[in-house]
Design a protein around this motif. Structure first.
Motif, PDB file in Angstrom:
ATOM      1  N   GLN A   1       0.810  -1.215   0.000  1.00  0.00           N
ATOM      2  CA  GLN A   1       0.000   0.000   0.000  1.00  0.00           C
ATOM      3  C   GLN A   1       0.843   1.265   0.000  1.00  0.00           C
ATOM      4  O   GLN A   1       0.304   2.368   0.118  1.00  0.00           O
ATOM      5  CB  GLN A   1      -0.932   0.006   1.220  1.00  0.00           C
ATOM      6  CG  GLN A   1      -2.015  -1.063   1.180  1.00  0.00           C
ATOM      7  CD  GLN A   1      -2.913  -1.018   2.407  1.00  0.00           C
ATOM      8  OE1 GLN A   1      -2.511  -1.428   3.483  1.00  0.00           O
ATOM      9  NE2 GLN A   1      -4.119  -0.507   2.241  1.00  0.00           N
TER      10      GLN A   1
ATOM     11  N   TYR B   1      -6.061  -8.184   0.200  1.00  0.00           N
ATOM     12  CA  TYR B   1      -5.893  -6.869  -0.420  1.00  0.00           C
ATOM     13  C   TYR B   1      -6.776  -6.745  -1.657  1.00  0.00           C
ATOM     14  O   TYR B   1      -6.983  -7.710  -2.401  1.00  0.00           O
ATOM     15  CB  TYR B   1      -4.430  -6.616  -0.790  1.00  0.00           C
ATOM     16  CG  TYR B   1      -3.565  -6.358   0.417  1.00  0.00           C
ATOM     17  CD1 TYR B   1      -3.473  -5.075   0.969  1.00  0.00           C
ATOM     18  CD2 TYR B   1      -2.879  -7.394   1.038  1.00  0.00           C
ATOM     19  CE1 TYR B   1      -2.704  -4.848   2.099  1.00  0.00           C
ATOM     20  CE2 TYR B   1      -2.116  -7.172   2.177  1.00  0.00           C
ATOM     21  CZ  TYR B   1      -2.031  -5.888   2.695  1.00  0.00           C
ATOM     22  OH  TYR B   1      -1.277  -5.669   3.818  1.00  0.00           O
TER      23      TYR B   1
ATOM     24  N   ASN C   1      -6.541   2.836  -5.861  1.00  0.00           N
ATOM     25  CA  ASN C   1      -6.080   2.685  -4.477  1.00  0.00           C
ATOM     26  C   ASN C   1      -6.107   1.207  -4.098  1.00  0.00           C
ATOM     27  O   ASN C   1      -6.791   0.398  -4.734  1.00  0.00           O
ATOM     28  CB  ASN C   1      -6.945   3.487  -3.507  1.00  0.00           C
ATOM     29  CG  ASN C   1      -6.177   3.902  -2.253  1.00  0.00           C
ATOM     30  OD1 ASN C   1      -5.045   3.449  -2.022  1.00  0.00           O
ATOM     31  ND2 ASN C   1      -6.763   4.761  -1.448  1.00  0.00           N
TER      32      ASN C   1
ATOM     33  N   PHE D   1      -6.697  -1.450  -0.833  1.00  0.00           N
ATOM     34  CA  PHE D   1      -7.331  -1.541   0.478  1.00  0.00           C
ATOM     35  C   PHE D   1      -7.020  -2.898   1.110  1.00  0.00           C
ATOM     36  O   PHE D   1      -6.982  -3.914   0.416  1.00  0.00           O
ATOM     37  CB  PHE D   1      -8.849  -1.380   0.359  1.00  0.00           C
ATOM     38  CG  PHE D   1      -9.273  -0.081  -0.276  1.00  0.00           C
ATOM     39  CD1 PHE D   1      -9.450   1.056   0.497  1.00  0.00           C
ATOM     40  CD2 PHE D   1      -9.488  -0.008  -1.642  1.00  0.00           C
ATOM     41  CE1 PHE D   1      -9.844   2.254  -0.081  1.00  0.00           C
ATOM     42  CE2 PHE D   1      -9.875   1.184  -2.237  1.00  0.00           C
ATOM     43  CZ  PHE D   1     -10.051   2.319  -1.454  1.00  0.00           C
ATOM     44  N   HIS D   2      -6.851  -2.884   2.413  1.00  0.00           N
ATOM     45  CA  HIS D   2      -6.651  -4.126   3.166  1.00  0.00           C
ATOM     46  C   HIS D   2      -7.978  -4.550   3.765  1.00  0.00           C
ATOM     47  O   HIS D   2      -8.655  -3.757   4.434  1.00  0.00           O
ATOM     48  CB  HIS D   2      -5.617  -3.925   4.268  1.00  0.00           C
ATOM     49  CG  HIS D   2      -5.401  -5.142   5.108  1.00  0.00           C
ATOM     50  ND1 HIS D   2      -5.952  -5.308   6.361  1.00  0.00           N
ATOM     51  CD2 HIS D   2      -4.700  -6.286   4.864  1.00  0.00           C
ATOM     52  CE1 HIS D   2      -5.597  -6.479   6.856  1.00  0.00           C
ATOM     53  NE2 HIS D   2      -4.848  -7.093   5.970  1.00  0.00           N
ATOM     54  N   TYR D   3      -8.396  -5.799   3.515  1.00  0.00           N
ATOM     55  CA  TYR D   3      -9.650  -6.285   4.087  1.00  0.00           C
ATOM     56  C   TYR D   3      -9.395  -7.584   4.850  1.00  0.00           C
ATOM     57  O   TYR D   3      -8.464  -8.333   4.545  1.00  0.00           O
ATOM     58  CB  TYR D   3     -10.706  -6.516   2.988  1.00  0.00           C
ATOM     59  CG  TYR D   3     -10.390  -7.641   2.021  1.00  0.00           C
ATOM     60  CD1 TYR D   3     -10.837  -8.939   2.269  1.00  0.00           C
ATOM     61  CD2 TYR D   3      -9.647  -7.427   0.860  1.00  0.00           C
ATOM     62  CE1 TYR D   3     -10.551  -9.984   1.407  1.00  0.00           C
ATOM     63  CE2 TYR D   3      -9.353  -8.460  -0.014  1.00  0.00           C
ATOM     64  CZ  TYR D   3      -9.806  -9.737   0.256  1.00  0.00           C
ATOM     65  OH  TYR D   3      -9.514 -10.766  -0.592  1.00  0.00           O
TER      66      TYR D   3
ATOM     67  N   ASP E   1     -15.702  -6.267   4.973  1.00  0.00           N
ATOM     68  CA  ASP E   1     -14.710  -5.234   4.631  1.00  0.00           C
ATOM     69  C   ASP E   1     -14.616  -5.068   3.122  1.00  0.00           C
ATOM     70  O   ASP E   1     -14.568  -3.952   2.598  1.00  0.00           O
ATOM     71  CB  ASP E   1     -13.321  -5.632   5.153  1.00  0.00           C
ATOM     72  CG  ASP E   1     -13.177  -5.470   6.648  1.00  0.00           C
ATOM     73  OD1 ASP E   1     -14.053  -4.838   7.262  1.00  0.00           O
ATOM     74  OD2 ASP E   1     -12.190  -5.988   7.185  1.00  0.00           O
TER      75      ASP E   1
ATOM     76  N   TYR F   1     -17.545  -3.278   1.686  1.00  0.00           N
ATOM     77  CA  TYR F   1     -17.569  -1.902   2.188  1.00  0.00           C
ATOM     78  C   TYR F   1     -16.697  -0.999   1.325  1.00  0.00           C
ATOM     79  O   TYR F   1     -17.116   0.105   0.934  1.00  0.00           O
ATOM     80  CB  TYR F   1     -17.102  -1.841   3.644  1.00  0.00           C
ATOM     81  CG  TYR F   1     -16.828  -0.433   4.113  1.00  0.00           C
ATOM     82  CD1 TYR F   1     -17.879   0.408   4.493  1.00  0.00           C
ATOM     83  CD2 TYR F   1     -15.528   0.072   4.129  1.00  0.00           C
ATOM     84  CE1 TYR F   1     -17.628   1.722   4.892  1.00  0.00           C
ATOM     85  CE2 TYR F   1     -15.278   1.380   4.525  1.00  0.00           C
ATOM     86  CZ  TYR F   1     -16.329   2.197   4.895  1.00  0.00           C
ATOM     87  OH  TYR F   1     -16.077   3.497   5.279  1.00  0.00           O
ATOM     88  N   TYR F   2     -15.468  -1.447   1.026  1.00  0.00           N
ATOM     89  CA  TYR F   2     -14.566  -0.599   0.248  1.00  0.00           C
ATOM     90  C   TYR F   2     -15.087  -0.371  -1.167  1.00  0.00           C
ATOM     91  O   TYR F   2     -14.974   0.732  -1.714  1.00  0.00           O
ATOM     92  CB  TYR F   2     -13.161  -1.209   0.220  1.00  0.00           C
ATOM     93  CG  TYR F   2     -12.447  -1.100   1.541  1.00  0.00           C
ATOM     94  CD1 TYR F   2     -12.231   0.137   2.132  1.00  0.00           C
ATOM     95  CD2 TYR F   2     -11.999  -2.235   2.212  1.00  0.00           C
ATOM     96  CE1 TYR F   2     -11.583   0.243   3.350  1.00  0.00           C
ATOM     97  CE2 TYR F   2     -11.352  -2.137   3.431  1.00  0.00           C
ATOM     98  CZ  TYR F   2     -11.148  -0.892   3.997  1.00  0.00           C
ATOM     99  OH  TYR F   2     -10.516  -0.779   5.207  1.00  0.00           O
TER     100      TYR F   2
ATOM    101  N   PHE G   1     -18.001   2.040  -0.843  1.00  0.00           N
ATOM    102  CA  PHE G   1     -17.486   3.350  -0.429  1.00  0.00           C
ATOM    103  C   PHE G   1     -16.897   4.099  -1.624  1.00  0.00           C
ATOM    104  O   PHE G   1     -17.183   5.287  -1.835  1.00  0.00           O
ATOM    105  CB  PHE G   1     -16.431   3.172   0.667  1.00  0.00           C
ATOM    106  CG  PHE G   1     -15.702   4.438   1.022  1.00  0.00           C
ATOM    107  CD1 PHE G   1     -16.308   5.404   1.804  1.00  0.00           C
ATOM    108  CD2 PHE G   1     -14.417   4.650   0.562  1.00  0.00           C
ATOM    109  CE1 PHE G   1     -15.634   6.576   2.125  1.00  0.00           C
ATOM    110  CE2 PHE G   1     -13.738   5.815   0.873  1.00  0.00           C
ATOM    111  CZ  PHE G   1     -14.346   6.792   1.660  1.00  0.00           C
ATOM    112  N   VAL G   2     -16.077   3.417  -2.414  1.00  0.00           N
ATOM    113  CA  VAL G   2     -15.466   4.067  -3.578  1.00  0.00           C
ATOM    114  C   VAL G   2     -16.539   4.417  -4.608  1.00  0.00           C
ATOM    115  O   VAL G   2     -16.497   5.498  -5.214  1.00  0.00           O
ATOM    116  CB  VAL G   2     -14.369   3.173  -4.188  1.00  0.00           C
ATOM    117  CG1 VAL G   2     -13.855   3.760  -5.510  1.00  0.00           C
ATOM    118  CG2 VAL G   2     -13.211   3.016  -3.210  1.00  0.00           C
TER     119      VAL G   2
END
Length: 295
Positions: free
Chosen positions: A96, A194, A209, A211-213, A218, A221-222, A225-226
């Protein structure tokens, strides 16, 4: 006392019988390094064809230094990593610790400072590298653990070695395969723990980007969210997936609940693949294939 232990297993291997190590001088060797896997592939540049792929799963590996340790151990028993006359060795690093900076604003003297705004860096542990995206007029600035770089240097001590961030390989490949139109679309590359998300619009890359899930919750969600931040509607948008995900996985199942249109991506088409690759899902190992499109 020897405290080095083996924490890997070979989970997949393809080896075209037409390939021989004596052909290495006309071949590229591509590696992808992450906390969960060490993978590599060989392209015969004379035929523009992938002829070898090996996937080592890392078990109970938690730090970049442990990844470096496992790379050294794999190299001790793997003939491909003992060859010292590859035409090119290109390595994608997955982490990341990266940022994209417009080329007009980039000053190489301050590359560490640019990256420090987006990542927790230690000058004694990290080395900073760059990759220029000519089509985007942007520079990808990224960090590599010194221990990982030293391990690579030890394995390929006499080789032309190029380090890139995994996002650069994905960006190059996705922008190459995506048709240019007036639509905005989301693309996802899934690794264990990831998730890389990219949004591409009429003018090109608009978002990228990693993201770590730790759970399917999770993961979704990402994505949502994006989509919200990018003003995209899950009921109308199509998300294209590559990587370590299958139709029957918990990640795919939860994604289906929230995003109406889901596609599994294809392999890059500007390169050939040995017939032995044909039994594999097209969306797997996209990060390795994408290295062939880097410069």
């Amino acid at each position: 006392m020897n405290t080095i232990h083996t924490h890997f297993r070979l989970s997949y291997k393809i080896y075209d019988e037409a390939f021989a190590l004596s052909q290495a001088a006309q071949c590229h060797l591509y590696l992808s390094l992450s906390q969960k896997a060490i993978r590599f592939a060989v392209v015969d540049t004379a035929r523009n064809k992938f002829v070898v792929l090996e996937d080592y799963e890392l078990i109970t590996v938690f730090t970049p230094l442990q990844v470096a340790e496992q790379l050294r151990l794999i190299a001790q028993e793997n003939a491909l990593l003992q060859v010292q006359n590859w035409k090119l060795v290109r390595v994608a690093v997955s982490n990341q610790q990266f940022t994209l900076v417009p080329e007009t604003l980039y000053d190489p003297v301050h590359q560490f400072d640019y990256l420090r705004l987006h990542a927790d860096l230690n000058p004694l542990q990290h080395e900073v590298y760059t990759y220029r995206h000519s089509g985007l007029e942007a520079i990808n600035i990224f960090a590599v653990e010194s221990g990982v770089r030293l391990a690579l240097q030890g394995v390929f001590e006499n080789q032309p070695l190029q380090l890139v961030h995994q996002t650069s390989a994905l960006i190059r490949s996705i922008l190459h395969v995506v048709p240019r139109n007036n639509l905005r679309s989301m693309y996802a590359f899934v690794e264990r723990s990831y998730l890389t998300l990219l949004v591409v619009g009429p003018a090109g890359l608009e978002f990228c980007n990693v993201f770590h899930y730790t759970s399917p919750e999770d993961f979704i969600y990402y994505i949502l969210f994006v989509m919200e931040e990018q003003k995209m509607n899950p009921e109308q948008e199509t998300i294209t997936l590559w990587g370590d995900i299958t139709h029957d996985s918990s990640l795919f199942n939860i994604l289906q609940k929230y995003v109406r249109q889901i596609k599994l991506g294809k392999k890059p088409e500007d390169v050939e693949y040995s017939y032995k690759f044909h039994d594999m899902f097209d969306h797997r190992y996209f990060e390795l294939y994408s290295l062939h499109l880097c410069e």
